[in-house]
Design a protein around this motif. Sequence first.
Motif, PDB file in Angstrom:
ATOM      1  N   ALA A 164       0.829  -1.212   0.000  1.00  0.00           N
ATOM      2  CA  ALA A 164       0.000   0.000   0.000  1.00  0.00           C
ATOM      3  C   ALA A 164       0.858   1.255   0.000  1.00  0.00           C
ATOM      4  CB  ALA A 164      -0.917  -0.004   1.216  1.00  0.00           C
ATOM      5  N   LEU A 165       1.948   1.242   0.745  1.00  0.00           N
ATOM      6  CA  LEU A 165       2.805   2.419   0.838  1.00  0.00           C
ATOM      7  C   LEU A 165       3.510   2.701  -0.482  1.00  0.00           C
ATOM      8  CD1 LEU A 165       4.063   4.627   2.587  1.00  0.00           C
ATOM      9  CD2 LEU A 165       5.826   2.995   3.229  1.00  0.00           C
ATOM     10  N   LEU A 166       4.074   1.683  -1.102  1.00  0.00           N
ATOM     11  CA  LEU A 166       4.864   1.888  -2.315  1.00  0.00           C
ATOM     12  C   LEU A 166       4.016   2.109  -3.560  1.00  0.00           C
ATOM     13  CD1 LEU A 166       7.738  -0.695  -1.814  1.00  0.00           C
ATOM     14  CD2 LEU A 166       7.776   1.767  -1.408  1.00  0.00           C
ATOM     15  N   LEU A 167       2.929   1.356  -3.689  1.00  0.00           N
ATOM     16  CA  LEU A 167       2.133   1.436  -4.910  1.00  0.00           C
ATOM     17  C   LEU A 167       0.933   2.376  -4.802  1.00  0.00           C
ATOM     18  CD1 LEU A 167       2.149  -2.308  -6.011  1.00  0.00           C
ATOM     19  CD2 LEU A 167       3.633  -0.450  -6.768  1.00  0.00           C
ATOM     20  N   GLY A 168       0.518   2.695  -3.586  1.00  0.00           N
ATOM     21  CA  GLY A 168      -0.619   3.592  -3.409  1.00  0.00           C
ATOM     22  C   GLY A 168      -1.956   2.965  -3.698  1.00  0.00           C
ATOM     23  N   ARG A 169      -2.029   1.655  -3.657  1.00  0.00           N
ATOM     24  CA  ARG A 169      -3.309   0.954  -3.847  1.00  0.00           C
ATOM     25  C   ARG A 169      -3.304  -0.319  -3.026  1.00  0.00           C
ATOM     26  NH1 ARG A 169      -2.717  -3.147  -7.739  1.00  0.00           N
ATOM     27  NH2 ARG A 169      -0.736  -3.033  -8.816  1.00  0.00           N
ATOM     28  N   MET A 170      -4.501  -0.831  -2.787  1.00  0.00           N
ATOM     29  CA  MET A 170      -4.657  -2.027  -1.966  1.00  0.00           C
ATOM     30  C   MET A 170      -4.916  -3.232  -2.866  1.00  0.00           C
ATOM     31  SD  MET A 170      -4.267  -0.862   1.065  1.00  0.00           S
ATOM     32  CE  MET A 170      -4.726  -2.251   2.044  1.00  0.00           C
ATOM     33  N   PRO A 171      -4.333  -4.382  -2.533  1.00  0.00           N
ATOM     34  CA  PRO A 171      -4.589  -5.588  -3.322  1.00  0.00           C
ATOM     35  C   PRO A 171      -5.924  -6.233  -2.924  1.00  0.00           C
ATOM     36  CG  PRO A 171      -3.070  -6.087  -1.568  1.00  0.00           C
ATOM     37  CD  PRO A 171      -3.335  -4.600  -1.507  1.00  0.00           C
ATOM     38  N   GLY A 172      -6.408  -7.087  -3.769  1.00  0.00           N
ATOM     39  CA  GLY A 172      -7.607  -7.853  -3.449  1.00  0.00           C
ATOM     40  C   GLY A 172      -8.881  -7.186  -3.936  1.00  0.00           C
ATOM     41  N   ARG A 173     -10.004  -7.763  -3.500  1.00  0.00           N
ATOM     42  CA  ARG A 173     -11.307  -7.250  -3.932  1.00  0.00           C
ATOM     43  C   ARG A 173     -11.953  -6.348  -2.898  1.00  0.00           C
ATOM     44  NH1 ARG A 173     -14.372 -12.178  -7.005  1.00  0.00           N
ATOM     45  NH2 ARG A 173     -12.704 -12.596  -8.478  1.00  0.00           N
ATOM     46  N   TRP A 174     -11.877  -6.716  -1.636  1.00  0.00           N
ATOM     47  CA  TRP A 174     -12.609  -5.958  -0.624  1.00  0.00           C
ATOM     48  C   TRP A 174     -11.779  -4.885   0.058  1.00  0.00           C
ATOM     49  CZ3 TRP A 174     -10.797  -6.654   4.345  1.00  0.00           C
ATOM     50  CH2 TRP A 174     -10.011  -7.780   4.562  1.00  0.00           C
ATOM     51  N   LEU A 175     -10.467  -5.027   0.115  1.00  0.00           N
ATOM     52  CA  LEU A 175      -9.639  -3.994   0.749  1.00  0.00           C
ATOM     53  C   LEU A 175      -9.687  -2.653   0.009  1.00  0.00           C
ATOM     54  CD1 LEU A 175      -6.386  -5.622   2.168  1.00  0.00           C
ATOM     55  CD2 LEU A 175      -8.056  -4.250   3.377  1.00  0.00           C
ATOM     56  N   PRO A 176      -9.656  -2.612  -1.315  1.00  0.00           N
ATOM     57  CA  PRO A 176      -9.742  -1.302  -1.979  1.00  0.00           C
ATOM     58  C   PRO A 176     -11.053  -0.561  -1.686  1.00  0.00           C
ATOM     59  CG  PRO A 176      -8.926  -2.920  -3.520  1.00  0.00           C
ATOM     60  CD  PRO A 176      -9.360  -3.664  -2.279  1.00  0.00           C
ATOM     61  N   ARG A 177     -12.122  -1.303  -1.416  1.00  0.00           N
ATOM     62  CA  ARG A 177     -13.389  -0.661  -1.090  1.00  0.00           C
ATOM     63  C   ARG A 177     -13.413  -0.125   0.334  1.00  0.00           C
ATOM     64  NH1 ARG A 177     -17.371  -5.110  -2.153  1.00  0.00           N
ATOM     65  NH2 ARG A 177     -15.680  -6.366  -2.937  1.00  0.00           N
ATOM     66  N   LEU A 178     -12.614  -0.712   1.224  1.00  0.00           N
ATOM     67  CA  LEU A 178     -12.607  -0.299   2.624  1.00  0.00           C
ATOM     68  C   LEU A 178     -11.617   0.820   2.920  1.00  0.00           C
ATOM     69  CD1 LEU A 178     -12.753  -3.748   4.431  1.00  0.00           C
ATOM     70  CD2 LEU A 178     -14.594  -2.110   4.155  1.00  0.00           C
ATOM     71  N   VAL A 179     -10.489   0.828   2.230  1.00  0.00           N
ATOM     72  CA  VAL A 179      -9.413   1.774   2.537  1.00  0.00           C
ATOM     73  C   VAL A 179      -9.450   2.915   1.531  1.00  0.00           C
ATOM     74  CG1 VAL A 179      -6.916   2.048   2.744  1.00  0.00           C
ATOM     75  CG2 VAL A 179      -8.003  -0.055   3.512  1.00  0.00           C
ATOM     76  N   ARG A 180      -9.605   4.135   2.044  1.00  0.00           N
ATOM     77  CA  ARG A 180      -9.676   5.301   1.169  1.00  0.00           C
ATOM     78  C   ARG A 180      -8.305   5.918   0.910  1.00  0.00           C
ATOM     79  NH1 ARG A 180     -14.919   8.592   3.405  1.00  0.00           N
ATOM     80  NH2 ARG A 180     -16.461   7.005   2.891  1.00  0.00           N
ATOM     81  N   GLN A 181      -7.400   5.829   1.870  1.00  0.00           N
ATOM     82  CA  GLN A 181      -6.047   6.377   1.749  1.00  0.00           C
ATOM     83  C   GLN A 181      -5.034   5.235   1.942  1.00  0.00           C
ATOM     84  OE1 GLN A 181      -4.968   9.481   1.150  1.00  0.00           O
ATOM     85  NE2 GLN A 181      -6.983  10.405   1.028  1.00  0.00           N
ATOM     86  N   PRO A 182      -4.684   4.513   0.889  1.00  0.00           N
ATOM     87  CA  PRO A 182      -3.822   3.341   1.041  1.00  0.00           C
ATOM     88  C   PRO A 182      -2.420   3.640   1.578  1.00  0.00           C
ATOM     89  CG  PRO A 182      -4.704   3.453  -1.185  1.00  0.00           C
ATOM     90  CD  PRO A 182      -5.142   4.677  -0.478  1.00  0.00           C
TER      91      PRO A 182
END
Length: 63
Positions: free
Chosen positions: A6-24
Motif C-alpha cells: 500500500a505504501l509503495l504502490l498507493g493501492r490495496m490488493p484484493g477485492r474488498w480492501l480497496p473498497r474499505l481503505v480510502r487512503q492506502p
Amino acid sequence: MLGVHALLLGRMPGRWLPRLVRQPRLWGVGALLMLVSWNVHSLLLLTVGVGLVVLGHVMKPAR
C-alpha cells in the motif's frame, strides 16, 4: 506485506480492501508502524499506527 504494498504502490490488493481503505499510503504507514511497535515494544508507536490505519479508512481522498 500489505503495508509495504500500500505504501509503495498507493493501492490495496484484493477485492474488498480497496473498497474499505480510502487512503492506502496512510494505511500502509500505519500498518508498518504497528509492526515496528510490536518488535520494539512501544505503546506510543502502536497508538500512532492504529490512528493512521483508522485515518486511512475514514479520510476521503484529496481531489
